[in-house]
Write an enzyme that holds these catalytic residues in place. Sequence first.
Site, PDB file in Angstrom:
ATOM      1  N   HIS A  16       0.739  -1.208   0.033  1.00 24.90           N
ATOM      2  CA  HIS A  16       0.124  -0.220   0.011  1.00 24.90           C
ATOM      3  C   HIS A  16       0.854   1.124   0.131  1.00 24.90           C
ATOM      4  O   HIS A  16       0.580   2.269  -0.447  1.00 24.90           O
ATOM      5  CB  HIS A  16      -0.985   0.033   1.150  1.00 24.90           C
ATOM      6  N   GLU A  29     -10.261 -10.965  -4.607  1.00 18.60           N
ATOM      7  CA  GLU A  29      -9.155 -10.798  -4.222  1.00 18.60           C
ATOM      8  C   GLU A  29      -8.636 -12.119  -3.502  1.00 18.60           C
ATOM      9  O   GLU A  29      -7.328 -12.178  -2.997  1.00 18.60           O
ATOM     10  CB  GLU A  29      -8.440  -9.598  -3.792  1.00 18.60           C
ATOM     11  N   ASP A  59      -3.992  -8.044  -4.051  1.00 22.63           N
ATOM     12  CA  ASP A  59      -4.293  -9.190  -3.125  1.00 22.63           C
ATOM     13  C   ASP A  59      -4.332 -10.564  -3.767  1.00 22.63           C
ATOM     14  O   ASP A  59      -3.892 -11.683  -3.205  1.00 22.63           O
ATOM     15  CB  ASP A  59      -5.510  -9.001  -2.369  1.00 22.63           C
ATOM     16  N   CYS A  76      -9.272  -3.508 -10.455  1.00 21.56           N
ATOM     17  CA  CYS A  76      -8.912  -2.222  -9.792  1.00 21.56           C
ATOM     18  C   CYS A  76      -7.496  -2.462  -9.126  1.00 21.56           C
ATOM     19  O   CYS A  76      -7.054  -1.495  -8.457  1.00 21.56           O
ATOM     20  CB  CYS A  76      -9.864  -1.911  -8.640  1.00 21.56           C
TER      21      CYS A  76
HETATM   22  C1  PEP Z   1      -6.053  -5.089  -4.727  1.00 20.16           C
HETATM   23  O1  PEP Z   1      -6.005  -5.865  -3.652  1.00 20.16           O
HETATM   24  O2  PEP Z   1      -5.999  -5.205  -5.943  1.00 20.16           O
HETATM   25  C2  PEP Z   1      -6.840  -3.724  -4.468  1.00 20.16           C
HETATM   26  C3  PEP Z   1      -7.321  -2.942  -5.520  1.00 20.16           C
HETATM   27  O3  PEP Z   1      -6.976  -3.414  -3.170  1.00 20.16           O
HETATM   28  P1  PEP Z   1      -5.755  -2.942  -2.138  1.00 20.16           P
HETATM   29  O4  PEP Z   1      -4.547  -2.694  -3.150  1.00 20.16           O
HETATM   30  O5  PEP Z   1      -6.315  -1.674  -1.625  1.00 20.16           O
HETATM   31  O6  PEP Z   1      -5.790  -3.833  -1.011  1.00 20.16           O
HETATM   32 MG    MG Z   2      -6.980  -5.520  -1.727  1.00 20.63          MG
END
Ligand code: PEP
Ligand code: MG
Length: 575
Positions: free
Chosen positions: A195, A436, A460, A507
């Site tokens: 993150h 995910e 994830d 995403c």
């Molecule tokens: C992901 O896991 O791809 C996602 C978009 O959520 P985050 O990166 O916030 O875990």
């Molecule tokens: Mg995620």
Amino acid sequence: MSFALHGVGVSGGIAIGRAHLASHAALEVAHHVVPENQVSNEILRLDTAITAVREELETLHSCVVSGPAAAEYGAFLDLHQMILDDPTLSAAAKTYIAQNQCNAEWAITQQMDVLMAQFEEIEDSYLRERKTDVIQVVERVLKVLLGHPGYIPAPPKRDGDSILVAHDLSPADVIQYKQQSFNAFLTDLGGLTSHTAIVARSLNIPSIVALHHARRLIRDNDILIIDGSQGVAIVDPDEHVLSEYRLRHSQLELEKQKLKRIKTTVAATLDGTTVELHANIELPPDVEQVKENGATGIGLFRSEFLFLNRDSLPDEDEQFEAYRNVARKMRGLPVTIRTFDLGADKNLDPTKRVASNPALGLRAIRLCLAEPQMFHTQLRAILRASHYGQIRILVPMLSSVSEITQTMHFIENAKQSLRGEKIPFDEKIQIGGMIEIPAAALCLDVFMRKLDFLSIGTNDLIQYTLAIDRADDSVAYLYDSLHPAVLRLVAHIIRSANRTGTPVAVCGEIAGDVIFTRLLLGFGLRLFSMHPAQLLTVKREVLRSNMPNIIPLVQKILKADDPEKIHVLLAKLNS
Ligand code: PEP
Ligand code: MG
């Protein structure tokens, strides 16, 4: 002496500037030059603070009663006492003030870094980890110096050409730096889709993680060249190298300007296949960037960032204002708000002990369901905001049907409470789930039956499929977005959703990585959500793509299980 460091580039571009060494972010303090006649005063302030902390530790010691836990706690206090009295810390900090005419806070954090570097050299991993104790001791001293026991100083304001060099930064730290004008980030730790890296990418400045020794080898004010695409940091470059990178920097700027011309162009392939390009955001002000880059919606609002870097939780009204603000600014375009994905590397209280496997622990929807009041408050706020735009609810990290059932129950409860109070909201609000976790991907039918839409969180999904902690730089080399298992899983989700007419997006970070654009188009993806800064580059790739050429090559890639062959085929696909 000039030298280069190699890491993992998480955000492209070139930056040239001077190094600003960050301490542990919570300990970022301002640097002031003090007049000569105030040097003794600063030394006295530091002395007084150290004495106060020593007394504090002694008092704590005297409260320790007998028993094995007490013995452990006593040893821990002894260690803190030793660190406090270590001449490298206290005495050297006073010398530092005298020699550099600076404030006490700055001097003690500089000496902390010296001590930390010494700990880094220790082979014994237990002793090496005592660095944390050094940080805790300095934190105590800083709190006394600053006169606010619970106060974490904000990072100092920087000039536009500063490059932040840190050992590690949490996502919460990086969000704080959003207000600062750094022009690049370097960290020793972190993985490509941690993150921290994601937020750094959202700042739209070159960033490199997993450099391992940057914090130790780079000195404050060193001149640096950062090549975010190659993951290279050049320290103290000569004039020739500098002018070469200056030229590349201006070429890149020119290219960025050119890209703006396609801002309002409809994203469609050469054969007329249209694609929606949505944006990912962390905080409401990010909407400006979303609009600047012509996104047709927000595919992921990581709402948990509203909860970080503060002492108390945002209440319903504050959240409502934030969500409504985004919805209004998007003027009827879809806004997908993910319910808070806290836990793992995004903790409300970073000092709290975390589970031994935080990525597998109480995170995302698990935490939402475990904190009913907090979840209810957020759902009411989102529902209230849904009256002012096209808001959708996205639930993170679903793994089982029972989680969907419980979530639906919570949403219905929140709706019911609003109906009771005659507060308007969108009765038909769409509810989607993030795919995910491999378990969800493999049992997709039931998820598609119960949810209005899906969003694939590949960051994830890759971590859980390959059993690689996405935030751990020591296994970053194994985090392979092109692993055949990952590709097949992502293709399976997209195809299954398309077959049943369930809207599906990606995403995760691969949606904004142009290397994956044609591959995802070939899987059947028509909705991409990414950081706004990546949107126009992806759009340009869509505009240059032709589905009849893509499909046969993508079939071949999906059949391949040799990584080398996959890379060769992908290069052909992207040529
Ligand atoms: C992901 O896991 O791809 C996602 C978009 O959520 P985050 O990166 O916030 O875990
Ligand atoms: Mg995620």
